[in-house]
Design a protein around this motif. Sequence first.
Motif, PDB file in Angstrom:
ATOM      1  N   GLY A  38     -21.149  36.784   3.206  1.00 58.04           N
ATOM      2  CA  GLY A  38     -19.811  36.700   2.632  1.00 58.04           C
ATOM      3  C   GLY A  38     -19.034  37.995   2.674  1.00 58.04           C
ATOM      4  O   GLY A  38     -19.541  39.049   2.313  1.00 58.04           O
ATOM      5  N   CYS A  39     -17.779  37.905   3.140  1.00 54.70           N
ATOM      6  CA  CYS A  39     -16.891  39.063   3.165  1.00 54.70           C
ATOM      7  C   CYS A  39     -15.449  38.565   3.101  1.00 54.70           C
ATOM      8  O   CYS A  39     -15.108  37.574   3.757  1.00 54.70           O
ATOM      9  CB  CYS A  39     -17.098  39.882   4.439  1.00 54.70           C
ATOM     10  SG  CYS A  39     -16.105  41.405   4.497  1.00 54.70           S
ATOM     11  N   PRO A  40     -14.574  39.248   2.330  1.00 54.75           N
ATOM     12  CA  PRO A  40     -13.188  38.793   2.216  1.00 54.75           C
ATOM     13  C   PRO A  40     -12.297  39.252   3.361  1.00 54.75           C
ATOM     14  O   PRO A  40     -11.133  38.845   3.434  1.00 54.75           O
ATOM     15  CB  PRO A  40     -12.730  39.430   0.902  1.00 54.75           C
ATOM     16  CG  PRO A  40     -13.494  40.719   0.846  1.00 54.75           C
ATOM     17  CD  PRO A  40     -14.847  40.395   1.433  1.00 54.75           C
ATOM     18  N   ASP A  53     -18.379  34.101   6.298  1.00 56.79           N
ATOM     19  CA  ASP A  53     -18.171  32.893   5.502  1.00 56.79           C
ATOM     20  C   ASP A  53     -19.000  32.928   4.214  1.00 56.79           C
ATOM     21  O   ASP A  53     -20.230  32.886   4.265  1.00 56.79           O
ATOM     22  CB  ASP A  53     -18.551  31.675   6.330  1.00 56.79           C
ATOM     23  CG  ASP A  53     -18.140  30.360   5.670  1.00 56.79           C
ATOM     24  OD1 ASP A  53     -17.821  30.355   4.456  1.00 56.79           O
ATOM     25  OD2 ASP A  53     -18.154  29.325   6.365  1.00 56.79           O
ATOM     26  N   PRO A  54     -18.361  32.989   3.026  1.00 54.43           N
ATOM     27  CA  PRO A  54     -19.119  33.071   1.773  1.00 54.43           C
ATOM     28  C   PRO A  54     -19.769  31.753   1.370  1.00 54.43           C
ATOM     29  O   PRO A  54     -20.586  31.725   0.449  1.00 54.43           O
ATOM     30  CB  PRO A  54     -18.056  33.490   0.748  1.00 54.43           C
ATOM     31  CG  PRO A  54     -16.792  32.914   1.283  1.00 54.43           C
ATOM     32  CD  PRO A  54     -16.897  33.028   2.779  1.00 54.43           C
ATOM     33  N   ARG A  55     -19.418  30.682   2.047  1.00 51.40           N
ATOM     34  CA  ARG A  55     -19.955  29.371   1.677  1.00 51.40           C
ATOM     35  C   ARG A  55     -21.336  29.113   2.270  1.00 51.40           C
ATOM     36  O   ARG A  55     -22.035  28.200   1.832  1.00 51.40           O
ATOM     37  CB  ARG A  55     -18.995  28.269   2.130  1.00 51.40           C
ATOM     38  CG  ARG A  55     -17.616  28.352   1.496  1.00 51.40           C
ATOM     39  CD  ARG A  55     -16.625  27.471   2.227  1.00 51.40           C
ATOM     40  NE  ARG A  55     -16.443  27.908   3.609  1.00 51.40           N
ATOM     41  CZ  ARG A  55     -15.630  27.324   4.474  1.00 51.40           C
ATOM     42  NH1 ARG A  55     -14.945  26.261   4.117  1.00 51.40           N
ATOM     43  NH2 ARG A  55     -15.511  27.794   5.716  1.00 51.40           N
ATOM     44  N   GLY A  78     -36.738  53.158  -0.028  1.00 46.23           N
ATOM     45  CA  GLY A  78     -35.795  52.348  -0.789  1.00 46.23           C
ATOM     46  C   GLY A  78     -35.359  51.110  -0.044  1.00 46.23           C
ATOM     47  O   GLY A  78     -35.853  50.785   1.042  1.00 46.23           O
ATOM     48  N   LEU A  79     -34.407  50.434  -0.658  1.00 45.01           N
ATOM     49  CA  LEU A  79     -33.806  49.228  -0.102  1.00 45.01           C
ATOM     50  C   LEU A  79     -32.301  49.423  -0.043  1.00 45.01           C
ATOM     51  O   LEU A  79     -31.684  49.857  -1.026  1.00 45.01           O
ATOM     52  CB  LEU A  79     -34.122  48.010  -0.970  1.00 45.01           C
ATOM     53  CG  LEU A  79     -33.532  46.677  -0.505  1.00 45.01           C
ATOM     54  CD1 LEU A  79     -34.207  46.189   0.775  1.00 45.01           C
ATOM     55  CD2 LEU A  79     -33.651  45.609  -1.598  1.00 45.01           C
ATOM     56  N   VAL A  80     -31.711  49.101   1.101  1.00 38.93           N
ATOM     57  CA  VAL A  80     -30.265  49.169   1.272  1.00 38.93           C
ATOM     58  C   VAL A  80     -29.692  47.760   1.211  1.00 38.93           C
ATOM     59  O   VAL A  80     -30.162  46.856   1.912  1.00 38.93           O
ATOM     60  CB  VAL A  80     -29.881  49.832   2.603  1.00 38.93           C
ATOM     61  CG1 VAL A  80     -28.378  49.731   2.834  1.00 38.93           C
ATOM     62  CG2 VAL A  80     -30.312  51.296   2.607  1.00 38.93           C
ATOM     63  N   PHE A  81     -28.686  47.578   0.375  1.00 40.08           N
ATOM     64  CA  PHE A  81     -27.952  46.322   0.290  1.00 40.08           C
ATOM     65  C   PHE A  81     -26.730  46.453   1.187  1.00 40.08           C
ATOM     66  O   PHE A  81     -25.842  47.261   0.933  1.00 40.08           O
ATOM     67  CB  PHE A  81     -27.528  46.043  -1.152  1.00 40.08           C
ATOM     68  CG  PHE A  81     -28.681  45.783  -2.086  1.00 40.08           C
ATOM     69  CD1 PHE A  81     -29.061  44.484  -2.394  1.00 40.08           C
ATOM     70  CD2 PHE A  81     -29.378  46.836  -2.661  1.00 40.08           C
ATOM     71  CE1 PHE A  81     -30.119  44.241  -3.254  1.00 40.08           C
ATOM     72  CE2 PHE A  81     -30.443  46.606  -3.530  1.00 40.08           C
ATOM     73  CZ  PHE A  81     -30.820  45.296  -3.822  1.00 40.08           C
ATOM     74  N   SER A  82     -26.683  45.644   2.242  1.00 38.88           N
ATOM     75  CA  SER A  82     -25.594  45.707   3.201  1.00 38.88           C
ATOM     76  C   SER A  82     -24.969  44.323   3.309  1.00 38.88           C
ATOM     77  O   SER A  82     -25.243  43.440   2.522  1.00 38.88           O
ATOM     78  CB  SER A  82     -26.131  46.208   4.555  1.00 38.88           C
ATOM     79  OG  SER A  82     -25.079  46.496   5.450  1.00 38.88           O
ATOM     80  N   GLY A  83     -24.098  44.136   4.276  1.00 36.68           N
ATOM     81  CA  GLY A  83     -23.438  42.845   4.370  1.00 36.68           C
ATOM     82  C   GLY A  83     -22.822  42.613   5.730  1.00 36.68           C
ATOM     83  O   GLY A  83     -23.212  43.268   6.702  1.00 36.68           O
TER      84      GLY A  83
END
Length: 236
Positions: A38-40, A53-55, A78-83
């Motif tokens: 998901g990304c706007p 698509d956030p759905r 560590g852990l990286v939160f990406s998108g």
Amino acid sequence: MSPVQVQAGAGTLQIAGLVPLSTCDWPGRLVATIFLQGCPWQCTYCHNPGLIDPRLPGVVPWEQVTDLLSRRRGLLDGLVFSGGEPTRQGGLGAAMQQVRDAGFGVGLHTGGAYPRRLEAVLPLVDWVGLDIKAPADLYPAITGVASSATPAFRSLRVVQEAGVPVQVRTTVDPTVLDEDAVRRLGEQLARDGVHDHVLQEVRSAGTRPEYAAALADLAAGSAGAPTRGAAQGLVE
């Protein structure tokens, strides 16, 4: 150290992908990276438009991530939160807390689309990779969203005020950014107190076919190379 346990909320993350080992997603650290759905924004050069698509539901359960961390204690930093855009998801804070409680560092890649949500999770974050895409006047040509510069630059201020180490990254889209635009952005970021600004070369792999074609036209010196207006049309 106790085994990683799933907490309420973290399991709601829509995770589109997991990289078990990365040497480049957090400078100087060995990490695993997850990509959240998901990304706007619809950035011209997005190399994974399937994440927009956030759905769409996630395909990697959070338990798979926590199992990886449990098995790689002492091997991963560590852990990286990406998108996508990770701050879009409500379970992000719970997941970050769980990672910290397990003794791992927390990295975050964000475009700064949601500064209030970013501010809420920053106490749980050890490092931020923040995309600042263009001077404010050219942001819409990159993201396809007229007001996108405002939250992005606000997010930069939020991170700086929180004192969290940050690397600002700019992917240089040659269909939108010329040398003058890159110079203006660099000067603006310097005035804003940014000390770590990295320029990234755009890549065509994984991008939309029309954008890859636009890059090919530019590389060939085609007279039909897109203008800024045409580049904006690519993402509408």
